[in-house]
Design a protein around this motif. Structure first.
Motif, PDB file in Angstrom:
ATOM      1  N   UNK A   1     -61.072  -7.098   0.367  1.00 36.04           N
ATOM      2  CA  UNK A   1     -62.419  -6.217   0.425  1.00 36.04           C
ATOM      3  C   UNK A   1     -61.955  -4.869   0.353  1.00 36.04           C
ATOM      4  N   UNK A   2     -61.037  -4.532   1.099  1.00 35.20           N
ATOM      5  CA  UNK A   2     -60.585  -3.067   1.086  1.00 35.20           C
ATOM      6  C   UNK A   2     -60.356  -2.490  -0.297  1.00 35.20           C
ATOM      7  N   UNK A   3     -59.564  -3.460  -0.914  1.00 33.58           N
ATOM      8  CA  UNK A   3     -59.148  -2.943  -2.241  1.00 33.58           C
ATOM      9  C   UNK A   3     -59.961  -3.098  -3.244  1.00 33.58           C
ATOM     10  N   UNK A   4     -61.013  -4.184  -3.389  1.00 36.27           N
ATOM     11  CA  UNK A   4     -61.833  -4.362  -4.196  1.00 36.27           C
ATOM     12  C   UNK A   4     -63.212  -3.416  -4.123  1.00 36.27           C
ATOM     13  N   UNK A   5     -63.518  -3.310  -2.650  1.00 32.16           N
ATOM     14  CA  UNK A   5     -64.942  -2.502  -2.426  1.00 32.16           C
ATOM     15  C   UNK A   5     -64.556  -1.091  -1.994  1.00 32.16           C
ATOM     16  N   UNK A   6     -63.347  -0.802  -1.683  1.00 30.55           N
ATOM     17  CA  UNK A   6     -63.033   0.615  -1.319  1.00 30.55           C
ATOM     18  C   UNK A   6     -62.035   1.288  -2.202  1.00 30.55           C
TER      19      UNK A   6
ATOM     20  N   UNK B   1     -60.829   0.240  -5.347  1.00 29.08           N
ATOM     21  CA  UNK B   1     -61.055   0.125  -6.927  1.00 29.08           C
ATOM     22  C   UNK B   1     -61.952   0.848  -7.470  1.00 29.08           C
ATOM     23  N   UNK B   2     -63.121   0.987  -6.646  1.00 28.91           N
ATOM     24  CA  UNK B   2     -64.416   1.900  -7.237  1.00 28.91           C
ATOM     25  C   UNK B   2     -63.773   3.230  -7.310  1.00 28.91           C
ATOM     26  N   UNK B   3     -62.947   3.834  -6.348  1.00 31.35           N
ATOM     27  CA  UNK B   3     -62.503   5.120  -6.596  1.00 31.35           C
ATOM     28  C   UNK B   3     -61.491   5.229  -7.854  1.00 31.35           C
ATOM     29  N   UNK B   4     -60.697   4.184  -8.050  1.00 27.66           N
ATOM     30  CA  UNK B   4     -59.839   4.123  -9.141  1.00 27.66           C
ATOM     31  C   UNK B   4     -60.651   4.146 -10.477  1.00 27.66           C
ATOM     32  N   UNK B   5     -62.221   3.376 -10.443  1.00 25.49           N
ATOM     33  CA  UNK B   5     -62.820   3.161 -11.496  1.00 25.49           C
ATOM     34  C   UNK B   5     -63.438   4.526 -11.929  1.00 25.49           C
TER      35      UNK B   5
ATOM     36  N   UNK C   1     -62.563  -1.071 -12.656  1.00 25.73           N
ATOM     37  CA  UNK C   1     -61.207  -1.276 -12.987  1.00 25.73           C
ATOM     38  C   UNK C   1     -60.657  -2.797 -13.002  1.00 25.73           C
ATOM     39  N   UNK C   2     -61.424  -3.641 -12.323  1.00 30.68           N
ATOM     40  CA  UNK C   2     -61.002  -5.208 -12.084  1.00 30.68           C
ATOM     41  C   UNK C   2     -61.082  -5.982 -13.429  1.00 30.68           C
ATOM     42  N   UNK C   3     -62.198  -5.215 -14.119  1.00 25.15           N
ATOM     43  CA  UNK C   3     -62.703  -5.891 -15.447  1.00 25.15           C
ATOM     44  C   UNK C   3     -62.136  -5.331 -16.717  1.00 25.15           C
TER      45      UNK C   3
ATOM     46  N   UNK D   1     -53.201  -5.064  -4.036  1.00 25.60           N
ATOM     47  CA  UNK D   1     -53.487  -6.016  -2.952  1.00 25.60           C
ATOM     48  C   UNK D   1     -52.310  -6.304  -1.997  1.00 25.60           C
ATOM     49  N   UNK D   2     -51.298  -6.949  -2.850  1.00 25.16           N
ATOM     50  CA  UNK D   2     -50.287  -7.483  -2.319  1.00 25.16           C
ATOM     51  C   UNK D   2     -49.424  -5.910  -1.638  1.00 25.16           C
ATOM     52  N   UNK D   3     -49.132  -5.035  -2.187  1.00 26.04           N
ATOM     53  CA  UNK D   3     -48.591  -3.780  -1.542  1.00 26.04           C
ATOM     54  C   UNK D   3     -49.253  -3.362  -0.211  1.00 26.04           C
ATOM     55  N   UNK D   4     -50.481  -3.492  -0.158  1.00 26.95           N
ATOM     56  CA  UNK D   4     -51.177  -3.075   0.866  1.00 26.95           C
ATOM     57  C   UNK D   4     -50.878  -4.396   1.993  1.00 26.95           C
ATOM     58  N   UNK D   5     -50.739  -5.337   1.767  1.00 28.47           N
ATOM     59  CA  UNK D   5     -50.663  -6.685   2.474  1.00 28.47           C
ATOM     60  C   UNK D   5     -48.963  -6.403   3.066  1.00 28.47           C
TER      61      UNK D   5
END
Length: 171
Positions: free
Chosen positions: A42-47, A49-53, A61-63, A105-109
């Motif tokens: 959730x942190x990656x996709x909701x917080x 990746x929108x900034x990266x987008x 960015x995910x798409x 995601x993996x790097x944060x984990x």
């Protein structure tokens, strides 16, 4: 009858294995890890990746993807609208955005787990009592009366021979 014994023996072994303390700890760790993975995702996709987008022009960015192969009758313009549209049209795509999201995601984990393990190890070190190292045994040199280690064969102060080595006196 032998099959019944083998079965109860096998079940007994499994029960013994499953009820061990470390297996239960592992199960709890996996369950907590799964819940924690949802938080990180959730942190990656909701917080993040929108900034990266925003940096990539407002695109999700995910798409992001690259078209590898178009089916007959489908144009690149039709397939480039979105990843969902491309999949519905049967376009073969290279989904690099989803892959990069999974890597982040993996790097944060991995980083969070590293910090947790580091903290746990630090706490374990604090709980340990420092082991006292015994001082080496000493004796007095019979010639100069200075302290010399018990294992010494020569006095470091007056260089007198203190003991025999291999049956021969050192000179």
């Amino acid at each position: 009858m032998e099959k019944a014994k083998k079965k109860s023996g096998f079940l007994g072994e499994f029960k013994k294995f499953a009820l061990r303390g470390n297996v239960i700890d592992l199960a709890v760790g996996v369950i907590i890890g799964g819940a924690f993975q949802k938080i990180v995702t959730s942190v990656v996709s909701d917080l993040i990746m929108p900034l990266v987008g925003l940096m990539t022009g407002g695109v999700n960015f995910n798409d992001q993807f690259v078209i590898l192969k178009l089916p007959e009758g489908v144009t690149a313009a039709q397939a480039s609208v979105s990843l969902d549209a491309a999949k519905q049209l049967g376009v073969t795509t290279f989904n690099y955005g989803a892959f990069i999201t999974a890597v982040i995601d993996f790097l944060i984990m991995a980083f969070v787990i590293f910090l947790l393990v580091k903290g746990i190890n630090k706490l374990a070190d604090l709980r340990k009592k420092p082991e006292e190292v015994p001082a080496p045994a000493k004796r007095l040199c019979p010639y100069c009366l200075m302290e010399v280690a018990d294992e010494a064969v020569r006095c470091p102060h007056c260089t007198s021979v203190l003991a025999e080595v291999n049956g021969e006196e050192d000179t």
